[in-house]
Design an enzyme around this catalytic site. Structure first.
Site, PDB file in Angstrom:
ATOM      1  N   SER A 277       7.842  69.866 118.371  1.00 20.80           N
ATOM      2  CA  SER A 277       6.556  69.132 118.420  1.00 20.80           C
ATOM      3  C   SER A 277       6.533  68.170 119.566  1.00 20.80           C
ATOM      4  CB  SER A 277       6.469  67.966 117.081  1.00 20.80           C
ATOM      5  OG  SER A 277       6.158  68.714 116.073  1.00 20.80           O
TER       6      SER A 277
ATOM      7  N   LYS B 134       3.696  69.180 121.850  1.00 18.58           N
ATOM      8  CA  LYS B 134       2.252  69.061 121.423  1.00 18.58           C
ATOM      9  C   LYS B 134       1.433  68.162 122.528  1.00 18.58           C
ATOM     10  CE  LYS B 134       3.240  69.810 116.301  1.00 18.58           C
ATOM     11  NZ  LYS B 134       3.553  69.065 115.300  1.00 18.58           N
TER      12      LYS B 134
ATOM     13  N   TYR C 296       1.979  79.268 119.540  1.00 18.34           N
ATOM     14  CA  TYR C 296       2.432  77.937 119.385  1.00 18.34           C
ATOM     15  C   TYR C 296       3.883  77.884 118.864  1.00 18.34           C
ATOM     16  CZ  TYR C 296       3.542  74.016 116.105  1.00 18.34           C
ATOM     17  OH  TYR C 296       3.963  72.970 115.526  1.00 18.34           O
TER      18      TYR C 296
ATOM     19  N   TYR D 265       3.812  60.540 113.512  1.00 22.59           N
ATOM     20  CA  TYR D 265       3.471  60.960 112.162  1.00 22.59           C
ATOM     21  C   TYR D 265       3.444  60.045 111.170  1.00 22.59           C
ATOM     22  CZ  TYR D 265       5.587  65.074 114.090  1.00 22.59           C
ATOM     23  OH  TYR D 265       5.832  66.395 114.893  1.00 22.59           O
TER      24      TYR D 265
ATOM     25  N   VAL E  42      11.211  68.058 115.527  1.00 24.88           N
ATOM     26  CA  VAL E  42      12.259  68.425 114.500  1.00 24.88           C
ATOM     27  C   VAL E  42      13.655  68.962 114.894  1.00 24.88           C
ATOM     28  CG1 VAL E  42      10.807  68.766 112.313  1.00 24.88           C
ATOM     29  CG2 VAL E  42      11.471  70.706 113.945  1.00 24.88           C
TER      30      VAL E  42
HETATM   31  N1  GLN Z   1       7.857  74.153 115.241  1.00 23.37           N
HETATM   32  C1  GLN Z   1       7.786  73.040 114.254  1.00 23.37           C
HETATM   33  C2  GLN Z   1       6.826  73.364 113.284  1.00 23.37           C
HETATM   34  O1  GLN Z   1       5.731  73.821 113.652  1.00 23.37           O
HETATM   35  C3  GLN Z   1       7.690  71.940 115.074  1.00 23.37           C
HETATM   36  C4  GLN Z   1       7.453  70.536 113.907  1.00 23.37           C
HETATM   37  C5  GLN Z   1       7.840  69.648 114.436  1.00 23.37           C
HETATM   38  O2  GLN Z   1       8.764  69.308 115.654  1.00 23.37           O
HETATM   39  N2  GLN Z   1       7.795  68.337 113.621  1.00 23.37           N
HETATM   40  O3  GLN Z   1       6.927  73.256 112.092  1.00 23.37           O
END
Ligand code: GLN
Length: 404
Positions: free
Chosen positions: A65, A68, A191, A243, A261
């Site tokens: 993430s 993003k 993505y 988040y 994550v």
């Molecule tokens: N690729 C992960 C997902 O889409 C990214 C989520 C994250 O890093 N919080 O679930």
């Protein structure tokens, strides 16, 4: 001399290891559970591109993430603010990263949660770009932020794609609302590739510093995206980057940031520093336990909180010299420091006090190191008004701070 900065970072790293094995590895992407949970690295990148890094600095991990904000930056650069806002909002969701976070009009709430990030991925490149072209532009764009060619970790990519049902569902939902440009399967594929790019903490710090330097990579010098884009991205990171822990983060740490994550956190403090931290065990919000701790320490120790007021511009005025009777000494207003709004206002107040006696005035900017746009405009306007009042004005500006 060995830099005290590296020693300090080592000390922070050591202190954040206390508490041992708190947190859990992400397991919903099977491949992510295969990493060594004890890895821990911290990096800082400064305005001039100096990078300090300690711990497992060679360890690569997938960006997840943390990609993003950069994909959002590219979409903004390619489609403009209005073009992106039509598809994705900017409101904090207060939800977990993989929630169905949508506005009433069907737009994903923001580009930092999965639903918004999948939508944003499809907005990169011109409207006529194919899904593959958007993904290629994302990979090339993120590489420009990092200052080196980033590669997809094919194993993590395959592992996530096999278990991407939830992201697929989110993409179909946005498509049904008419807000997703690409085929949902292509958008999720692209993505997921974006999330599978491999980075290390140095990359994170440089990428963050590029956002914090108005889009100019401090190592390569490349202007990756325009300055206005970075202001937009950092604002959304500040409100939505962590988040459902975003409020806690903003009050405790106060640095626009994004977690992933895989266990990374990147932080970008405008004009000051880019931070990258990696340690795989996550808290209940999906943020790295040790990385959050490390960022709290860095922010407190180094006074990095965004809402902490900077030094007030009390020393704008270096001095005022009154004219003497035989005309050898002209009236002089000497300024110093950086001219932003608050500083230029102090300067203007000084110019206001110049008597309307038609005597010449010298505005001495020798000790002024820089001015932003508003500071420059205010000083120029001050000079113009003195001239309208009938003064001859000489501006000593060897640093060219009043030039465009
Ligand atoms: N690729 C992960 C997902 O889409 C990214 C989520 C994250 O890093 N919080 O679930």
């Amino acid at each position: 001399m060995r830099s005290p900065v590296s020693d300090y970072l080592e000390e922070v790293r050591g202190s954040c290891m206390d508490g041992g094995d708190e947190g859990q590895l992400a397991s919903y992407i099977p491949e992510l559970a295969a990493v060594d949970p004890d890895r821990f690295a911290i990096a800082l990148c400064t305005v001039d591109g100096t990078v300090y890094a300690v711990g497992d600095v060679e360890q690569r991990f997938t960006i997840q993430s943390m990609s993003k904000p950069f994909a959002y930056a590219l979409a903004l650069a390619d489609r403009g603010l209005a073009g992106v806002l039509e598809h994705v909002g900017v409101e904090p969701s207060g939800d977990a990263f993989n929630e169905i976070s949508m506005e009433d009009d069907g737009r994903p709430r923001n580009p930092m949660v999965n639903i918004g990030a999948i939508t944003t991925h499809a907005l990169v490149g011109p409207p006529e770009a194919t899904a593959e072209q958007s993904t290629a532009r994302v990979i090339q764009g993120l590489s420009a932020f990092a200052g080196r060619q980033l590669e997809v970790d094919e194993q993590v990519f395959a592992s996530e794609r096999e278990t991407a049902d939830r992201n697929m569902a989110l993409a179909y939902l946005v498509r049904a609302q008419g807000k997703l440009e690409d085929d949902p399967r292509d958008a999720v594929d692209g993505y997921t590739r974006q999330c599978s790019l491999q980075v290390d903490v140095r990359d994170l710090a440089v990428m963050a510093m590029t956002l914090a330097s108005s889009g100019r990579n401090p190592v390569t010098g490349e202007q990756v995206v325009p300055a206005w884009v970075c202001r937009q991205v950092l604002s959304v990171m500040a409100t939505c980057g962590m988040y459902d822990a975003a409020g806690d983060w903003m009050s405790n740490v106060g640095i626009p940031a994004k977690s992933g994550v895989s266990g990374g956190v990147l932080g970008a403090l405008p004009g000051q520093v880019g931070i990258g931290v990696f340690s795989p065990r996550l808290d209940e919000f999906g943020n790295s336990v040790r990385a959050v701790r490390a960022c709290e320490r860095l922010s407190n120790d180094m006074g990095l909180h965004l809402m902490q007021a900077p030094e007030i511009a009390s020393t704008v005025l270096h001095g005022v010299v009154e004219p003497d009777d035989d005309g050898d000494q002209l009236r002089e207003v000497r300024l110093q420091g950086t001219m932003h709004f608050a500083a230029a206002e102090v300067a203007l107040r000084q110019l206001e006090q110049v008597p309307e006696d038609a005597a010449p005035v010298v505005l001495d900017l020798t000790r002024v190191s820089s001015a932003n746009d508003v500071g420059r405009r205010m000083l120029r306007e001050g000079v113009r008004r003195l001239q309208l009042d009938g003064h001859q004005v000489r501006v000593d500006d060897p640093n060219g701070v009043l030039d465009d």
